[in-house]
Scaffold this active site. Structure first.
Site, PDB file in Angstrom:
ATOM      1  N   GLU A 182       3.137  -6.748  -6.992  1.00 34.70           N
ATOM      2  CA  GLU A 182       4.466  -6.145  -6.772  1.00 34.70           C
ATOM      3  C   GLU A 182       5.266  -6.980  -5.769  1.00 34.70           C
ATOM      4  O   GLU A 182       6.486  -7.083  -5.866  1.00 34.70           O
ATOM      5  CB  GLU A 182       4.306  -4.688  -6.305  1.00 34.70           C
ATOM      6  CG  GLU A 182       3.849  -3.808  -7.462  1.00 34.70           C
ATOM      7  CD  GLU A 182       3.079  -2.569  -7.062  1.00 34.70           C
ATOM      8  OE1 GLU A 182       3.074  -2.213  -5.869  1.00 34.70           O
ATOM      9  OE2 GLU A 182       2.472  -1.953  -7.963  1.00 34.70           O
ATOM     10  N   LYS A 229       0.785   2.022  -1.077  1.00 33.34           N
ATOM     11  CA  LYS A 229       2.116   1.509  -1.440  1.00 33.34           C
ATOM     12  C   LYS A 229       3.202   2.241  -0.652  1.00 33.34           C
ATOM     13  O   LYS A 229       2.964   2.685   0.454  1.00 33.34           O
ATOM     14  CB  LYS A 229       2.325   1.607  -2.962  1.00 33.34           C
ATOM     15  CG  LYS A 229       1.163   1.003  -3.750  1.00 33.34           C
ATOM     16  CD  LYS A 229       1.487   0.821  -5.205  1.00 33.34           C
ATOM     17  CE  LYS A 229       0.272   0.256  -5.932  1.00 33.34           C
ATOM     18  NZ  LYS A 229       0.524  -0.061  -7.320  1.00 33.34           N
ATOM     19  N   SER A 266      -5.548   0.377 -12.459  1.00 33.12           N
ATOM     20  CA  SER A 266      -5.867   1.676 -13.060  1.00 33.12           C
ATOM     21  C   SER A 266      -7.353   2.011 -13.003  1.00 33.12           C
ATOM     22  O   SER A 266      -7.903   2.583 -13.942  1.00 33.12           O
ATOM     23  CB  SER A 266      -5.340   1.749 -14.500  1.00 33.12           C
ATOM     24  OG  SER A 266      -3.936   1.548 -14.514  1.00 33.12           O
ATOM     25  N   ASN A 295      -4.638   1.383  -1.739  1.00 30.03           N
ATOM     26  CA  ASN A 295      -3.303   0.840  -1.465  1.00 30.03           C
ATOM     27  C   ASN A 295      -2.314   1.975  -1.694  1.00 30.03           C
ATOM     28  O   ASN A 295      -2.011   2.318  -2.834  1.00 30.03           O
ATOM     29  CB  ASN A 295      -3.036  -0.338  -2.418  1.00 30.03           C
ATOM     30  CG  ASN A 295      -1.627  -0.856  -2.311  1.00 30.03           C
ATOM     31  OD1 ASN A 295      -0.871  -0.489  -1.402  1.00 30.03           O
ATOM     32  ND2 ASN A 295      -1.248  -1.721  -3.241  1.00 30.03           N
ATOM     33  N   GLY A 339      -0.909   0.305 -12.455  1.00 29.11           N
ATOM     34  CA  GLY A 339      -0.011   1.450 -12.567  1.00 29.11           C
ATOM     35  C   GLY A 339       0.373   1.792 -13.995  1.00 29.11           C
ATOM     36  O   GLY A 339       1.293   2.567 -14.227  1.00 29.11           O
ATOM     37  N   GLU A 386      -6.454  -8.430 -10.027  1.00 30.71           N
ATOM     38  CA  GLU A 386      -5.626  -7.339 -10.516  1.00 30.71           C
ATOM     39  C   GLU A 386      -4.764  -7.827 -11.677  1.00 30.71           C
ATOM     40  O   GLU A 386      -3.681  -8.383 -11.462  1.00 30.71           O
ATOM     41  CB  GLU A 386      -4.708  -6.836  -9.402  1.00 30.71           C
ATOM     42  CG  GLU A 386      -5.457  -6.327  -8.186  1.00 30.71           C
ATOM     43  CD  GLU A 386      -4.634  -5.278  -7.459  1.00 30.71           C
ATOM     44  OE1 GLU A 386      -5.109  -4.148  -7.368  1.00 30.71           O
ATOM     45  OE2 GLU A 386      -3.518  -5.583  -7.028  1.00 30.71           O
ATOM     46  N   HIS A 434       0.099  -9.157  -3.341  1.00 33.83           N
ATOM     47  CA  HIS A 434       0.048  -8.137  -4.398  1.00 33.83           C
ATOM     48  C   HIS A 434       1.083  -8.476  -5.466  1.00 33.83           C
ATOM     49  O   HIS A 434       2.153  -8.992  -5.154  1.00 33.83           O
ATOM     50  CB  HIS A 434       0.328  -6.755  -3.793  1.00 33.83           C
ATOM     51  CG  HIS A 434       0.053  -5.639  -4.754  1.00 33.83           C
ATOM     52  ND1 HIS A 434       0.933  -5.299  -5.745  1.00 33.83           N
ATOM     53  CD2 HIS A 434      -1.018  -4.817  -4.883  1.00 33.83           C
ATOM     54  CE1 HIS A 434       0.413  -4.295  -6.446  1.00 33.83           C
ATOM     55  NE2 HIS A 434      -0.763  -3.989  -5.953  1.00 33.83           N
TER      56      HIS A 434
END
Ligand code: PEP
Length: 260
Positions: A105, A12, A221, A10, A181, A175, A103
């Protein structure tokens, strides 16, 4: 039941188109002979056409990072007056096989809900685009002992009203939000506990034949140093990779760890 591991990058909101091309030029020779794991990269919409040309004829598949879909009067809308948005039909037409949906985010910054993800998932199936559906708990939810109930609720809602033979084509990405991250990774045991619960839920909802083939990626991560032990878990079938996917050598090392 042997499932083929699937590692997706991904990217991003990173990489200008020329930088995406450079990253691929570095990555391709590192992974070109790998035929016992599936690989995909998910660039921004604007780099999809260039990346599609570069991966043509290779073992790298292509995905987008989001799709727009609404349902009106029981009909899934694939085009219309939705300025700035891109539908599953357009993503498929651009040459993508995959799209990341839900996702964290997108949930955190753009207000996405499980119900909205469900509409997107159904719109993807309508045009033959395969979804990578992201679920996962926040740190607060984990600390409150709610991890399994949160993930159960998310998976149920995102896959609502889908027939089992369609669910077979989807990928679930577990996730944990606190691991994305942040450099913090779920331990293999923590991840397996949730992956096992997702598999059991798929079994309950859609039956053995579906539950046995759906791949459940881990994301948060994942890097060369921890990929092998995560991927050794029975219900971890690959990874959704953020930061480490931006470095060809790191991404290739994770793919190497995912080989069958
Ligand atoms: C992600 O955003 O899907 C992700 C897993 O990111 P990272 O690998 O950087 O934690």
């Amino acid at each position: 039941m042997a499932r083929r591991n699937f590692v997706a990058g991904n990217w991003k909101e990173n990489l200008l188109t020329s930088e995406a091309a450079d990253l691929l030029a570095e990555l391709l020779p590192l992974v070109q002979n790998i035929n016992d794991a599936d690989i995909a990269v998910c660039p921004t919409y604007l780099s999809i056409a260039t990346v599609r040309e570069r991966v043509k004829g290779t073992n790298i598949q292509l995905g987008a990072q989001n799709a727009h879909a609404v349902e009106k009067d029981g009909k899934l809308i694939q085009s219309g007056a939705y300025t700035g948005e891109v539908s599953p039909a357009m993503i498929k037409d651009a040459g993508c096989q995959w799209v990341i949906l839900g996702h964290s985010e997108r949930r955190q910054y753009f207000g996405e809900t499980d119900e909205g993800v469900n509409v997107k998932v159904r719109a993807c199936y309508e045009v033959g685009l395969k979804p990578i559906i992201c679920v996962g708990e926040t740190l607060e939810e984990r600390d409150g002992g709610e991890t399994l109930s949160v993930v159960d609720r998310q998976v149920r809602a995102c896959l609502k009203d889908l027939p089992a033979d369609r669910v077979k084509d989807s990928v679930i990405a577990y996730e944990p939000v606190w691991a994305i991250g942040t450099g913090r990774t779920a331990t293999p045991e923590q991840a397996q506990e949730v992956h096992g619960a997702i598999r059991a839920l798929l079994r309950e909802l859609f039956g053995d034949a579906t539950a046995d083939v759906v791949r459940i990626q881990y994301g948060g991560s994942m890097k060369p140093g921890n990929a092998k032990e995560l991927l050794a878990q029975p219900d971890i079938d690959g990874g959704l990779i953020g930061g480490a996917a931006l470095k060809a050598a790191d991404f290739a090392a994770i793919i190497e760890a995912a080989r069958g």
